[in-house]
Design a protein around this motif. Structure first.
Motif, PDB file in Angstrom:
ATOM      1  N   HIS A  42       4.757 -16.430  -4.339  1.00  0.00           N
ATOM      2  CA  HIS A  42       3.414 -16.303  -3.786  1.00  0.00           C
ATOM      3  C   HIS A  42       3.454 -15.737  -2.364  1.00  0.00           C
ATOM      4  CE1 HIS A  42      -0.772 -17.021  -2.986  1.00  0.00           C
ATOM      5  NE2 HIS A  42      -0.387 -17.506  -1.815  1.00  0.00           N
ATOM      6  N   LEU A  43       4.316 -16.291  -1.518  1.00  0.00           N
ATOM      7  CA  LEU A  43       4.326 -15.875  -0.111  1.00  0.00           C
ATOM      8  C   LEU A  43       4.866 -14.450   0.045  1.00  0.00           C
ATOM      9  CD1 LEU A  43       5.366 -19.248   1.576  1.00  0.00           C
ATOM     10  CD2 LEU A  43       3.122 -18.168   1.652  1.00  0.00           C
ATOM     11  N   THR A  44       5.638 -13.979  -0.931  1.00  0.00           N
ATOM     12  CA  THR A  44       6.085 -12.579  -0.897  1.00  0.00           C
ATOM     13  C   THR A  44       4.928 -11.642  -1.213  1.00  0.00           C
ATOM     14  OG1 THR A  44       8.298 -13.198  -1.609  1.00  0.00           O
ATOM     15  CG2 THR A  44       7.681 -10.901  -1.918  1.00  0.00           C
ATOM     16  N   PHE A  45       4.215 -11.956  -2.305  1.00  0.00           N
ATOM     17  CA  PHE A  45       3.195 -11.011  -2.761  1.00  0.00           C
ATOM     18  C   PHE A  45       1.851 -11.162  -2.050  1.00  0.00           C
ATOM     19  CE2 PHE A  45       6.121 -11.106  -6.539  1.00  0.00           C
ATOM     20  CZ  PHE A  45       6.677  -9.858  -6.278  1.00  0.00           C
ATOM     21  N   SER A  46       1.651 -12.274  -1.360  1.00  0.00           N
ATOM     22  CA  SER A  46       0.362 -12.442  -0.673  1.00  0.00           C
ATOM     23  C   SER A  46       0.492 -12.186   0.828  1.00  0.00           C
ATOM     24  CB  SER A  46      -0.174 -13.854  -0.904  1.00  0.00           C
ATOM     25  OG  SER A  46       0.601 -14.779  -0.162  1.00  0.00           O
ATOM     26  N   ALA A  47       1.681 -11.778   1.280  1.00  0.00           N
ATOM     27  CA  ALA A  47       1.857 -11.518   2.723  1.00  0.00           C
ATOM     28  C   ALA A  47       0.941 -10.376   3.154  1.00  0.00           C
ATOM     29  CB  ALA A  47       3.312 -11.176   3.010  1.00  0.00           C
ATOM     30  N   PRO A  48       0.539 -10.358   4.418  1.00  0.00           N
ATOM     31  CA  PRO A  48      -0.307  -9.259   4.900  1.00  0.00           C
ATOM     32  C   PRO A  48       0.362  -7.910   4.616  1.00  0.00           C
ATOM     33  CG  PRO A  48      -0.020 -10.937   6.596  1.00  0.00           C
ATOM     34  CD  PRO A  48       0.871 -11.318   5.475  1.00  0.00           C
ATOM     35  N   GLU A  49      -0.470  -6.931   4.335  1.00  0.00           N
ATOM     36  CA  GLU A  49       0.076  -5.601   4.019  1.00  0.00           C
ATOM     37  C   GLU A  49       0.851  -5.023   5.191  1.00  0.00           C
ATOM     38  OE1 GLU A  49      -3.527  -3.662   3.128  1.00  0.00           O
ATOM     39  OE2 GLU A  49      -3.239  -3.743   0.959  1.00  0.00           O
ATOM     40  N   THR A  50       1.892  -4.275   4.860  1.00  0.00           N
ATOM     41  CA  THR A  50       2.605  -3.519   5.876  1.00  0.00           C
ATOM     42  C   THR A  50       3.022  -2.185   5.265  1.00  0.00           C
ATOM     43  OG1 THR A  50       4.637  -3.342   7.179  1.00  0.00           O
ATOM     44  CG2 THR A  50       4.718  -4.818   5.305  1.00  0.00           C
ATOM     45  N   THR A  51       2.934  -1.134   6.073  1.00  0.00           N
ATOM     46  CA  THR A  51       3.330   0.190   5.570  1.00  0.00           C
ATOM     47  C   THR A  51       4.818   0.443   5.753  1.00  0.00           C
ATOM     48  OG1 THR A  51       2.410   0.931   7.678  1.00  0.00           O
ATOM     49  CG2 THR A  51       1.207   1.556   5.683  1.00  0.00           C
ATOM     50  N   ALA A  52       5.547  -0.486   6.393  1.00  0.00           N
ATOM     51  CA  ALA A  52       6.966  -0.246   6.668  1.00  0.00           C
ATOM     52  C   ALA A  52       7.786   0.019   5.394  1.00  0.00           C
ATOM     53  CB  ALA A  52       7.547  -1.398   7.480  1.00  0.00           C
ATOM     54  N   PRO A  53       7.643  -0.803   4.333  1.00  0.00           N
ATOM     55  CA  PRO A  53       8.450  -0.537   3.131  1.00  0.00           C
ATOM     56  C   PRO A  53       8.166   0.846   2.534  1.00  0.00           C
ATOM     57  CG  PRO A  53       7.535  -2.758   3.067  1.00  0.00           C
ATOM     58  CD  PRO A  53       6.867  -2.052   4.198  1.00  0.00           C
ATOM     59  N   ALA A  54       6.888   1.243   2.492  1.00  0.00           N
ATOM     60  CA  ALA A  54       6.546   2.564   1.950  1.00  0.00           C
ATOM     61  C   ALA A  54       7.136   3.670   2.822  1.00  0.00           C
ATOM     62  CB  ALA A  54       5.028   2.716   1.852  1.00  0.00           C
ATOM     63  N   LEU A  55       7.091   3.470   4.140  1.00  0.00           N
ATOM     64  CA  LEU A  55       7.666   4.456   5.062  1.00  0.00           C
ATOM     65  C   LEU A  55       9.158   4.653   4.768  1.00  0.00           C
ATOM     66  CD1 LEU A  55       7.738   6.241   7.614  1.00  0.00           C
ATOM     67  CD2 LEU A  55       7.866   4.171   8.991  1.00  0.00           C
ATOM     68  N   CYS A  56       9.832   3.577   4.444  1.00  0.00           N
ATOM     69  CA  CYS A  56      11.265   3.650   4.131  1.00  0.00           C
ATOM     70  C   CYS A  56      11.504   4.581   2.934  1.00  0.00           C
ATOM     71  CB  CYS A  56      11.766   2.235   3.837  1.00  0.00           C
ATOM     72  SG  CYS A  56      13.512   2.134   3.477  1.00  0.00           S
TER      73      CYS A  56
END
Lengths: 322, 322
Positions: B81-95
């Motif tokens: 739950h805490l993985t998928f409900s964490a606030p969005e971040t563009t960092a992984p997509a940027l990677c």
């Protein structure tokens, strides 16, 4: 340090009590006396803290060089303190001694040993947040800083380990060496993660919150998971980094479980319903099982690692419970 | 899940308030309107959330496979739950997009992208412990479980990344590939560690506890450290794993800083003393600097990664602050 941040948080802890030293409050403490056990391996289990002390000194020196005091001091200083003041663990030393046992040199495992010490220190820092007893062994940084410092120590352990890849010019040697480091990272991640030390802490809390469980359940669910897994990981990592074969790795992993369980039982300083007889029998059984795993190795080289199952430090601690 | 453990802890948070959305309470909110900025690169910054959505979907699928629900559920379930409900971040997509930009394939960076999401989720889980606002976006597991779950997510990220070493038969290729993975581990450890995200959280608390600081100080000490460092790490990791050269790696690292700072400023939804004019100028400057770093790359391939500086998601968020 500036306590501006620490002051943000009340010194009140997160939970009434999660203190493994008081898992069985009111129950009798015991002392193991008499000569050290002699096992079927006929290996004298001598009190030899020298091996442990020497391996720990190498890890300490490695960490002293690695942890630099830099700005902001409010971040660096607690990091240093919480690393070096964390409760003792034999897991890092086991890692170095396992590496030597399979024919490696100690420096191949010193980064992994340091990483083990850091993840253990991180868990200890956060364990303080679950305890009703304020820290008495040094500055109390407050839960805010202890939370953040613990969060910083774990990645730092992985960074140190990932940086330890030796610089080989031969691609085959380099590939082999990197693979070993990656495998050690996986081992430490699993042992410190949600189904390793984290699960052990969960089990510990659940048992305190519930009936407390019986002795055997406590040993299986807390000692085996908590000290057992980190020592198992240490044994396996040492063997991996020292170039051990798969059977050696698995033997040293199992050996680590037994060392860890003994350490966990002794550190708790308490006996359950079974009393002194149960504890003596349990520790004796675990030593027997542990020494059995060392049978396949060169007997001349076994003494340092075997000594982790009984040291004068343990004896001293046990006597203190009288 | 069994809330036996959660119940051990009072739902009272650790600190009165550490909520970046309220860094500047009482100050006016603004909306950026008008056409998207056109830069010296003459690259139209189009709202293109598709690239982001597609990269995120790959990371989501990777994590869905990796996070298995297993016993004890009280550990697995909050982790998921805490993985998928964490606030969005563009960092992984940027990677992932940085990896593609330097000529790599997206799957080379998907484990690193997942690790970035996990360390970000771990920080978010622990940030909740420093907030006075109870979590409203799903089950409230209580601080005990949030502490332990956060502690499990970080090692899991490193495990996933260490496991991603491809199985090459050629030793030279294998050595190169392992070195890249180890380098990415070092990058993520540093960005998530005591002088990365941890220091940013410390700075944030200190600024709230103190005078609040001015706009520029907040951008430098919080946005640059917090969102800036994780995005810088993402850009560098993507370029490393995709086989980029050193200059490409450093350009994408700097590009990441600017993307992260923009994201940080926009996510906070508040403007300081400088008001709307200051914010528009600041975001414009950062976009200019960011696009400048992309100049050396193939212009045909730049659009996906450039779109991270302005997406409809951002526009939507900004409009919500009216």
């Amino acid at each position: 340090m500036s306590m501006a941040t620490g002051a943000l948080l009340p010194s009140k802890p997160l939970t009434p009590s999660v203190n493994h030293r008081r898992l069985f409050p009111g129950r009798p403490t015991i002392t193991i006396s008499g000569p050290p056990t002699t096992t079927s391996l006929s290996l004298p289990l001598r009190s030899s803290p020298d091996y442990w002390a020497s391996a720990n000194a190498d890890i300490q020196a490695h960490l002293e060089r690695a942890i630099q005091i830099r700005h902001p001091l409010a971040v660096s200083e607690p990091m240093r303190h919480l690393t070096f003041s964390a409760p003792e663990t034999t897991a890092p030393a086991l890692c170095l001694l396992a590496c030597e046992l399979v024919g490696g040199s100690r420096d191949q495992a010193v980064a992994a040993g340091s990483a083990l010490r850091l993840v253990h220190a991180a868990a200890s820092a956060h364990e303080g947040l679950l305890s009703s007893r304020p820290r008495t062994d040094g500055p109390n940084f407050g839960p805010n800083i202890e939370l953040l410092t613990g969060d910083g120590l774990t990645p730092f352990g992985f960074e140190l380990l990932a940086r330890s890849e030796p610089d080989h010019s031969n691609p085959t040697t380099r590939a082999e060496s990197s693979s070993r480091v990656l495998r050690a990272i996986i081992e430490i991640a699993r042992a410190s993660g949600s189904h390793g030390m984290v699960e052990a802490r969960y089990n510990e809390i659940e048992m305190i919150d519930g009936s407390g469980g019986d002795d055997e359940e406590w040993v299986e669910r807390v000692c085996k998971k908590k000290e057992g897994e980190i020592h198992a990981c240490a044994g396996a990592c040492g063997a991996i980094l020292g170039g051990g074969g798969e059977e050696e790795i698995e033997r040293l992993r199992r050996y680590g479980v037994y060392v860890g369980m003994i350490r966990g039982i002794v550190a708790a300083k308490r006996v359950g319903r079974g009393g002194r007889r149960w504890l003596e029998r349990k520790v004796g059984e675990l030593r027997e099982l542990g020494l059995n795993e060392l049978k396949g190795f060169n007997r001349e080289k076994v003494e340092p690692i075997a000594s982790l199952m009984l040291t004068s430090e343990h004896d001293r601690r046990l006597r203190m419970t009288d």
